[in-house]
Scaffold this motif. Structure first.
Motif, mmCIF file in Angstrom:
data_model
loop_
_atom_site.group_PDB
_atom_site.id
_atom_site.type_symbol
_atom_site.label_atom_id
_atom_site.label_comp_id
_atom_site.label_asym_id
_atom_site.label_seq_id
_atom_site.Cartn_x
_atom_site.Cartn_y
_atom_site.Cartn_z
ATOM 1 N N ARG A 259 0.823 -1.215 0.000
ATOM 2 C CA ARG A 259 0.000 0.000 0.000
ATOM 3 C C ARG A 259 0.861 1.271 0.000
ATOM 4 O O ARG A 259 0.641 2.195 0.784
ATOM 5 C CB ARG A 259 -0.947 0.005 1.200
ATOM 6 C CG ARG A 259 -2.001 -1.062 1.130
ATOM 7 C CD ARG A 259 -2.946 -0.946 2.316
ATOM 8 N NE ARG A 259 -4.058 -1.852 2.206
ATOM 9 C CZ ARG A 259 -4.060 -3.106 2.645
ATOM 10 N NH1 ARG A 259 -2.976 -3.608 3.202
ATOM 11 N NH2 ARG A 259 -5.130 -3.860 2.520
ATOM 12 N N VAL A 260 1.852 1.270 -0.878
ATOM 13 C CA VAL A 260 2.733 2.436 -1.020
ATOM 14 C C VAL A 260 3.002 2.685 -2.499
ATOM 15 O O VAL A 260 2.803 1.804 -3.337
ATOM 16 C CB VAL A 260 4.100 2.234 -0.307
ATOM 17 C CG1 VAL A 260 3.935 2.152 1.182
ATOM 18 C CG2 VAL A 260 4.832 1.022 -0.853
ATOM 19 N N GLU A 261 3.467 3.880 -2.800
ATOM 20 C CA GLU A 261 3.934 4.221 -4.145
ATOM 21 C C GLU A 261 5.445 4.032 -4.126
ATOM 22 O O GLU A 261 6.144 4.683 -3.344
ATOM 23 C CB GLU A 261 3.562 5.672 -4.454
ATOM 24 C CG GLU A 261 3.993 6.149 -5.816
ATOM 25 C CD GLU A 261 3.037 5.723 -6.924
ATOM 26 O OE1 GLU A 261 3.472 5.747 -8.090
ATOM 27 O OE2 GLU A 261 1.888 5.363 -6.640
ATOM 28 N N LEU A 262 5.962 3.127 -4.937
ATOM 29 C CA LEU A 262 7.397 2.847 -4.929
ATOM 30 C C LEU A 262 8.189 3.990 -5.553
ATOM 31 O O LEU A 262 7.822 4.505 -6.611
ATOM 32 C CB LEU A 262 7.711 1.553 -5.691
ATOM 33 C CG LEU A 262 7.263 0.246 -5.045
ATOM 34 C CD1 LEU A 262 7.680 -0.937 -5.921
ATOM 35 C CD2 LEU A 262 7.833 0.086 -3.656
ATOM 36 N N ASP A 263 9.273 4.358 -4.894
ATOM 37 C CA ASP A 263 10.204 5.320 -5.471
ATOM 38 C C ASP A 263 11.248 4.541 -6.272
ATOM 39 O O ASP A 263 11.141 3.318 -6.413
ATOM 40 C CB ASP A 263 10.856 6.166 -4.374
ATOM 41 C CG ASP A 263 11.601 5.318 -3.342
ATOM 42 O OD1 ASP A 263 11.547 4.074 -3.424
ATOM 43 O OD2 ASP A 263 12.246 5.916 -2.454
ATOM 44 N N ASP A 264 12.249 5.227 -6.791
ATOM 45 C CA ASP A 264 13.266 4.560 -7.608
ATOM 46 C C ASP A 264 13.988 3.464 -6.831
ATOM 47 O O ASP A 264 14.309 2.413 -7.385
ATOM 48 C CB ASP A 264 14.277 5.568 -8.162
ATOM 49 C CG ASP A 264 13.748 6.299 -9.388
ATOM 50 O OD1 ASP A 264 12.638 5.962 -9.862
ATOM 51 O OD2 ASP A 264 14.445 7.197 -9.885
ATOM 52 N N ALA A 265 14.251 3.672 -5.540
ATOM 53 C CA ALA A 265 14.939 2.650 -4.737
ATOM 54 C C ALA A 265 14.087 1.383 -4.635
ATOM 55 O O ALA A 265 14.601 0.263 -4.727
ATOM 56 C CB ALA A 265 15.256 3.196 -3.352
ATOM 57 N N GLY A 266 12.779 1.559 -4.458
ATOM 58 C CA GLY A 266 11.882 0.408 -4.402
ATOM 59 C C GLY A 266 11.805 -0.326 -5.727
ATOM 60 O O GLY A 266 11.758 -1.558 -5.772
ATOM 61 N N VAL A 267 11.791 0.430 -6.822
ATOM 62 C CA VAL A 267 11.763 -0.175 -8.160
ATOM 63 C C VAL A 267 13.060 -0.946 -8.404
ATOM 64 O O VAL A 267 13.038 -2.060 -8.944
ATOM 65 C CB VAL A 267 11.540 0.903 -9.243
ATOM 66 C CG1 VAL A 267 11.686 0.311 -10.640
ATOM 67 C CG2 VAL A 267 10.158 1.531 -9.091
ATOM 68 N N ILE A 268 14.185 -0.382 -7.976
ATOM 69 C CA ILE A 268 15.470 -1.069 -8.130
ATOM 70 C C ILE A 268 15.466 -2.378 -7.355
ATOM 71 O O ILE A 268 15.970 -3.396 -7.846
ATOM 72 C CB ILE A 268 16.641 -0.155 -7.698
ATOM 73 C CG1 ILE A 268 16.840 0.941 -8.743
ATOM 74 C CG2 ILE A 268 17.923 -0.946 -7.495
ATOM 75 C CD1 ILE A 268 17.824 2.016 -8.351
ATOM 76 N N ALA A 269 14.875 -2.386 -6.170
ATOM 77 C CA ALA A 269 14.785 -3.620 -5.385
ATOM 78 C C ALA A 269 13.981 -4.686 -6.144
ATOM 79 O O ALA A 269 14.363 -5.864 -6.166
ATOM 80 C CB ALA A 269 14.158 -3.335 -4.027
#
Length: 148
Positions: A41-51
């Motif tokens: 339930r979050v909007e992923l930032d670039d770090a989350g997308v990289i993960a």
């Protein structure tokens, strides 16, 4: 431009260009990103997308080793091609010298003195090196640093 926007733009370009292989991989990545956003339930930032991208690469590497063990070079080749597309969106990997410099800086920052402080040290290194270095390699270099 954010990584998610870049993926969307590249997906549109692949659709227009008729590149079905790239399109399929980008759609899989976008689905994995959306799934993680819905689950957490979050909007992923670039770090989350990289993960998410790193996890996808790791999955491909595992599949490749299993396919090669089963003598299925055709399926391994498909996984390798998908991995190449995914790696386009990951940041460039750091060299060993850069990783060692980051380890030394983290040791100075945390005051780590031996293997007992490895968890604290890795806790500092992981966010700094995410997407830029293989954390397994970083862990091995930290162990080597404390051993010698």
């Amino acid at each position: 431009m954010s990584l998610k926007q870049r993926l969307t733009d590249d997906m549109k370009a692949a659709m227009k260009g008729g590149d079905k292989d790239t399109l399929g991989v980008i759609r899989l990545i976008n689905a994995a990103i959306k799934q993680r956003e819905v689950d957490e339930r979050v909007e992923l930032d670039d770090a989350g997308v990289i993960a998410v991208l790193e996890k996808a690469v790791k999955q491909r590497k595992d599949s490749i080793s299993q396919y090669e063990a089963a003598a299925r070079a055709d399926l391994a080749a498909i996984e390798r091609a998908e991995m190449v597309v995914i790696e386009r969106y990951l940041p460039e990997k750091m060299g060993e010298a850069e990783v060692l410099a980051a380890i030394e800086a983290a040791i100075a920052e945390t005051g780590a003195t031996g293997p007992a402080d490895m968890g604290k040290l890795m806790g500092v290194l992981k966010p700094k090196l995410a997407g830029q270095a293989d954390m397994g390699q970083v862990s091995a270099l930290v162990k080597k640093r404390f051993a010698g």
